[in-house]
Design a protein around this motif. Structure first.
Motif, PDB file in Angstrom:
ATOM      1  N   GLU A 135      86.238  36.201  44.322  1.00  0.00           N
ATOM      2  CA  GLU A 135      86.133  35.215  43.236  1.00  0.00           C
ATOM      3  C   GLU A 135      86.961  35.671  42.033  1.00  0.00           C
ATOM      4  O   GLU A 135      87.635  34.874  41.386  1.00  0.00           O
ATOM      5  CB  GLU A 135      84.666  35.016  42.831  1.00  0.00           C
ATOM      6  CG  GLU A 135      83.815  34.328  43.870  1.00  0.00           C
ATOM      7  CD  GLU A 135      84.230  32.889  44.132  1.00  0.00           C
ATOM      8  OE1 GLU A 135      84.831  32.244  43.257  1.00  0.00           O
ATOM      9  OE2 GLU A 135      83.935  32.399  45.237  1.00  0.00           O
ATOM     10  N   SER A 190      80.793  31.924  37.173  1.00  0.00           N
ATOM     11  CA  SER A 190      80.596  30.617  37.796  1.00  0.00           C
ATOM     12  C   SER A 190      80.099  30.768  39.226  1.00  0.00           C
ATOM     13  O   SER A 190      79.188  30.052  39.658  1.00  0.00           O
ATOM     14  CB  SER A 190      81.919  29.839  37.762  1.00  0.00           C
ATOM     15  OG  SER A 190      81.782  28.600  38.406  1.00  0.00           O
ATOM     16  N   ALA A 191      80.676  31.713  39.974  1.00  0.00           N
ATOM     17  CA  ALA A 191      80.256  31.939  41.358  1.00  0.00           C
ATOM     18  C   ALA A 191      78.824  32.459  41.413  1.00  0.00           C
ATOM     19  O   ALA A 191      78.029  32.050  42.276  1.00  0.00           O
ATOM     20  CB  ALA A 191      81.203  32.921  42.043  1.00  0.00           C
ATOM     21  N   SER A 225      68.923  37.583  41.630  1.00  0.00           N
ATOM     22  CA  SER A 225      70.096  37.210  40.841  1.00  0.00           C
ATOM     23  C   SER A 225      70.399  38.283  39.820  1.00  0.00           C
ATOM     24  O   SER A 225      69.507  38.883  39.247  1.00  0.00           O
ATOM     25  CB  SER A 225      69.833  35.895  40.097  1.00  0.00           C
ATOM     26  OG  SER A 225      69.536  34.890  41.014  1.00  0.00           O
ATOM     27  N   LYS A 234      76.420  31.945  39.179  1.00  0.00           N
ATOM     28  CA  LYS A 234      75.530  30.828  38.844  1.00  0.00           C
ATOM     29  C   LYS A 234      75.346  29.893  40.031  1.00  0.00           C
ATOM     30  O   LYS A 234      74.233  29.481  40.350  1.00  0.00           O
ATOM     31  CB  LYS A 234      76.102  30.040  37.665  1.00  0.00           C
ATOM     32  CG  LYS A 234      75.890  30.661  36.322  1.00  0.00           C
ATOM     33  CD  LYS A 234      76.430  29.722  35.258  1.00  0.00           C
ATOM     34  CE  LYS A 234      76.122  30.185  33.872  1.00  0.00           C
ATOM     35  NZ  LYS A 234      76.636  29.263  32.859  1.00  0.00           N
ATOM     36  N   LYS A 235      76.452  29.543  40.668  1.00  0.00           N
ATOM     37  CA  LYS A 235      76.391  28.623  41.793  1.00  0.00           C
ATOM     38  C   LYS A 235      75.558  29.192  42.929  1.00  0.00           C
ATOM     39  O   LYS A 235      74.697  28.509  43.492  1.00  0.00           O
ATOM     40  CB  LYS A 235      77.808  28.303  42.277  1.00  0.00           C
ATOM     41  CG  LYS A 235      77.852  27.284  43.392  1.00  0.00           C
ATOM     42  CD  LYS A 235      79.289  26.961  43.762  1.00  0.00           C
ATOM     43  CE  LYS A 235      79.324  25.945  44.905  1.00  0.00           C
ATOM     44  NZ  LYS A 235      80.697  25.670  45.347  1.00  0.00           N
ATOM     45  N   ALA A 236      75.794  30.451  43.271  1.00  0.00           N
ATOM     46  CA  ALA A 236      75.042  31.087  44.350  1.00  0.00           C
ATOM     47  C   ALA A 236      73.558  31.187  43.998  1.00  0.00           C
ATOM     48  O   ALA A 236      72.691  30.984  44.845  1.00  0.00           O
ATOM     49  CB  ALA A 236      75.610  32.471  44.647  1.00  0.00           C
ATOM     50  N   SER A 237      73.278  31.463  42.733  1.00  0.00           N
ATOM     51  CA  SER A 237      71.886  31.594  42.304  1.00  0.00           C
ATOM     52  C   SER A 237      71.160  30.262  42.368  1.00  0.00           C
ATOM     53  O   SER A 237      69.996  30.195  42.758  1.00  0.00           O
ATOM     54  CB  SER A 237      71.831  32.154  40.884  1.00  0.00           C
ATOM     55  OG  SER A 237      72.406  33.431  40.845  1.00  0.00           O
ATOM     56  N   ARG A 238      71.838  29.189  41.984  1.00  0.00           N
ATOM     57  CA  ARG A 238      71.218  27.863  42.075  1.00  0.00           C
ATOM     58  C   ARG A 238      70.934  27.499  43.523  1.00  0.00           C
ATOM     59  O   ARG A 238      69.888  26.936  43.837  1.00  0.00           O
ATOM     60  CB  ARG A 238      72.135  26.812  41.446  1.00  0.00           C
ATOM     61  CG  ARG A 238      72.082  26.780  39.937  1.00  0.00           C
ATOM     62  CD  ARG A 238      72.724  25.526  39.398  1.00  0.00           C
ATOM     63  NE  ARG A 238      74.118  25.413  39.792  1.00  0.00           N
ATOM     64  CZ  ARG A 238      75.146  25.824  39.067  1.00  0.00           C
ATOM     65  NH1 ARG A 238      74.936  26.414  37.911  1.00  0.00           N
ATOM     66  NH2 ARG A 238      76.378  25.665  39.494  1.00  0.00           N
ATOM     67  N   GLN A 239      71.855  27.851  44.400  1.00  0.00           N
ATOM     68  CA  GLN A 239      71.684  27.504  45.809  1.00  0.00           C
ATOM     69  C   GLN A 239      70.558  28.293  46.445  1.00  0.00           C
ATOM     70  O   GLN A 239      69.842  27.796  47.299  1.00  0.00           O
ATOM     71  CB  GLN A 239      72.994  27.746  46.575  1.00  0.00           C
ATOM     72  CG  GLN A 239      74.074  26.754  46.217  1.00  0.00           C
ATOM     73  CD  GLN A 239      75.420  27.121  46.831  1.00  0.00           C
ATOM     74  OE1 GLN A 239      75.623  28.227  47.298  1.00  0.00           O
ATOM     75  NE2 GLN A 239      76.349  26.169  46.817  1.00  0.00           N
TER      76      GLN A 239
END
Length: 199
Positions: A54, A88-89, A103, A91-96
């Motif tokens: 990333e 950004s990566a 996290s 955050k995205k992985a944590s939301r998923q």
């Protein structure tokens, strides 16, 4: 032509004009920056290589988007682009994953659920402006914030903050300070909350 002796600006100009060798040279030159920026982060469901990947994408975008007339310091611009891509990566992985215990978010990133308000990066930088005047003004603010930090944080929290700012991982911070990783994580959360309340 020896690409290794060329300046960043020369390599970037060539890379932006489609020179693959120049692109490879500038990416190679800044790979250590990517590794340094990636160290404090954990990507839920990924590994260290994913974080570095990333960061490399962020570095590539920095090369392609760099405009010397708007911001003359490529190494600073690259650092911002790399870190924002990694954040950004994360955050995205944590939301998923919906798994906050798994996290890891840097002080330069906001809390995933917004529990502690603005991120330190947002507080100090106030947005995405990258012009030298803005940087100078923010550096002046930072000197005042350093005093506030010294008065507000406990000695342990100050130690954790300094290590974190220097890219030391939670695990290594815990080892250096003789505490467990959970104590370090709790200290980071308290630091975020205290600093966001001060501004």
């Amino acid at each position: 032509m020896d690409l290794n002796t060329m300046t960043d600006d020369e390599l970037i100009a060539m890379a932006q004009n489609g020179d693959a060798a120049a692109l490879e040279a500038i990416l190679t030159r800044y790979k250590p920056l990517v590794h340094k920026k990636s160290q404090p982060y954990y990507l839920a469901g990924g590994d260290d290589d994913d974080i570095v990947q990333e960061g490399l994408i962020g570095l590539y975008k920095a090369v392609m988007d760099f405009d010397k007339s708007r911001f003359p310091l490529f190494h600073v611009f690259a650092g911002v682009c790399v870190e924002r891509r990694i954040i950004s990566a994360v955050k995205k992985a944590s939301r998923q994953k919906h798994n906050p215990l798994n996290s890891y978010v840097s002080l330069s990133d906001g809390d995933i659920d917004g529990k502690y308000g603005n991120s330190l990066d947002t507080i100090l930088n106030g947005g995405e402006e990258l012009d030298p005047e803005h940087i100078f003004i923010e550096q002046e603010k930072l000197s005042g914030i350093e005093t506030i930090i010294a008065e507000t944080l406990s000695p342990f929290e100050r130690e954790v903050l300094m290590l974190h700012i220097n890219g030391v991982s939670y695990k290594e911070t815990a080892q250096r300070l003789g505490r467990d990783a959970k104590a370090v994580d709790n200290a980071i959360q308290r630091i975020k909350k205290k600093l966001s309340e001060l501004v």
